[in-house]
Enzyme design. Structure first.
Site, PDB file in Angstrom:
ATOM      1  N   PHE A  11       0.825  -1.217   0.000  1.00  0.00           N
ATOM      2  CA  PHE A  11       0.000   0.000   0.000  1.00  0.00           C
ATOM      3  C   PHE A  11       0.862   1.271   0.000  1.00  0.00           C
ATOM      4  O   PHE A  11       0.800   2.082  -0.941  1.00  0.00           O
ATOM      5  CB  PHE A  11      -0.938  -0.083   1.216  1.00  0.00           C
ATOM      6  N   GLY A  36       1.309  -7.957  -0.259  1.00  0.00           N
ATOM      7  CA  GLY A  36       1.140  -6.938  -1.304  1.00  0.00           C
ATOM      8  C   GLY A  36       0.314  -7.481  -2.471  1.00  0.00           C
ATOM      9  O   GLY A  36       0.023  -8.681  -2.523  1.00  0.00           O
ATOM     10  N   VAL A  57      12.874 -10.859   0.124  1.00  0.00           N
ATOM     11  CA  VAL A  57      14.166 -10.297   0.559  1.00  0.00           C
ATOM     12  C   VAL A  57      14.682 -10.946   1.842  1.00  0.00           C
ATOM     13  O   VAL A  57      15.792 -10.645   2.283  1.00  0.00           O
ATOM     14  CB  VAL A  57      14.127  -8.749   0.703  1.00  0.00           C
ATOM     15  N   LEU A  73      10.844  -1.317   2.670  1.00  0.00           N
ATOM     16  CA  LEU A  73       9.456  -1.161   3.119  1.00  0.00           C
ATOM     17  C   LEU A  73       8.762  -2.504   3.310  1.00  0.00           C
ATOM     18  O   LEU A  73       7.637  -2.549   3.798  1.00  0.00           O
ATOM     19  CB  LEU A  73       8.649  -0.314   2.117  1.00  0.00           C
ATOM     20  N   SER A  75       7.136  -5.679   4.547  1.00  0.00           N
ATOM     21  CA  SER A  75       6.681  -6.322   5.789  1.00  0.00           C
ATOM     22  C   SER A  75       5.163  -6.414   5.769  1.00  0.00           C
ATOM     23  O   SER A  75       4.502  -5.479   5.323  1.00  0.00           O
ATOM     24  CB  SER A  75       7.063  -5.497   7.024  1.00  0.00           C
ATOM     25  N   TYR A 145       5.616  -8.554  15.116  1.00  0.00           N
ATOM     26  CA  TYR A 145       5.766  -7.301  14.351  1.00  0.00           C
ATOM     27  C   TYR A 145       6.609  -6.291  15.129  1.00  0.00           C
ATOM     28  O   TYR A 145       7.585  -5.748  14.613  1.00  0.00           O
ATOM     29  CB  TYR A 145       4.379  -6.732  14.062  1.00  0.00           C
TER      30      TYR A 145
END
Ligand code: UDP
Length: 316
Positions: A11, A36, A57, A73, A75, A145
């Site tokens: 996003f 995503g 990654v 970015l 995650s 997280y």
């Protein structure tokens, strides 16, 4: 600049990509598509300055050519996503961050990490300043997280200190806008989905917990300013306009004119009670503050969701 960006189909990353490409940069975007969606970057297909590579990654990878900047970015970011994928979340924040840092070292590139207000956990200090160390449950459901991002910040600082890498850390607070997933469980898409369908709006707990919502274009502007700054320590990026979730639900009712009633569900474990960024540092250092009012941002978001295939399918 030639830029390597992970989480390209996410996003926030997809909006950042639009902005960076518009500014004339060349970008290689990586994403494993765990959370995503290619829909977010479908409009960039065939763009001469953009290359997409489907890649995790957290696994060893190589990329060709020189990079001037490396932006990490990638995650899962919604509680639903990271609760579904706790191990992947821990790995992308730890091994994934290290892999991206290594690319930055090899290229002498500047490095940007998108971290999170979750580093503050259920904060005992309010509003949250960057100097606050946080109140995180290290073994609770959200720890995959929170601790992954705290580790990501720590290893970024270690690379900065050891290698003299030019590193930047953004602590992103709740952000919303077009291209969020309607069903990702976060409160903005959840309430809008319910209001647009006319089903009950599910407030968790008694709705007294607070959040502060930043529109995505404001956030992207802050990220670009931070990237070009000289600041290596974390910087909060978010909108200080704080609301209780009950107030937010009522606001959505009023704004959409929905028939949906508010219902109360149990509060998830370790749900932070209050969250509001202190953005003094970003104001002073970056000359940045959010500009988009909640009403305007929500209007754009609603317009996007109204064309969302998920909403259209179940309504027809
Ligand atoms: N929330 C809610 N109803 C929902 C989804 C979320 O009341 O259907 C609440 C949630 O308990 C939290 C806040 O809204 O207090 C923000 O949740 P979100 O999942 O968007 O992100 P968080 O800020 O917790 O990471």
């Amino acid at each position: 600049m030639r830029i390597l960006l992970s989480g390209a189909a996410g996003f926030i990353a997809s909006h950042l990509l639009d902005r960076l490409l518009g500014d004339g940069h060349e970008i290689v975007g990586l994403d494993n598509l765990l959370s995503g969606s290619m829909r977010n970057i479908a409009h960039l297909e065939g763009h001469p300055a953009f290359t997409f590579v489907q890649r995790d990654v957290s696994q060893p990878f190589t990329v060709e050519g020189h990079f001037d900047a490396v932006l990490h970015l990638a995650s899962p970011a919604s509680p639903k996503d990271y609760l579904d994928y706790p191990i992947e979340t821990l790995l992308v924040g730890s091994v994934g961050t290290r892999n991206m840092l290594e690319v930055a070292v090899a290229n002498g590139a500047r490095f940007l990490l998108t971290s999170t207000s979750e580093c503050y956990g259920d904060p005992a200090e309010h509003p949250q300043r960057e100097t606050y160390w946080g109140n995180v449950n290290p073994v609770g459901p959200r720890s995959c997280y929170d601790e992954s991002k705290r580790f990501a910040e720590a290893i970024t600082m270690a690379y900065h200190r050891r290698h003299g890498l030019r590193t930047r850390i953004a602590r992103i607070f709740n952000t919303y806008g077009p291209r969020m997933k309607l069903n990702d469980g976060r409160v903005v898409p959840a309430f809008l989905d319910q209001a647009l369908r006319g089903t009950p709006i599910t407030v968790f707990g008694d709705g007294s917990q607070t959040r502060s919502f930043c529109y995505v274009s404001d956030l992207v502007d802050g990220l670009i300013r931070l990237l070009h700054s000289q600041e290596s320590y974390p910087v909060n990026l978010g909108n200080p306009h704080e609301l209780t979730m009950r107030e937010f639900a009522e606001y959505i009712q009023e704004m959409t004119g929905t028939v949906s009633k508010i219902v109360y569900h149990p509060l998830p474990e370790d749900d932070p009670k209050r969250r509001q960024p202190d953005i003094t540092k970003a104001q002073q250092l970056l000359g940045w503050e959010p500009k988009v009012a909640l009403r305007d941002g929500l209007r754009e978001t609603i317009a996007y969701f109204q064309t969302s295939p998920e909403l259209v399918q179940t309504n027809s």
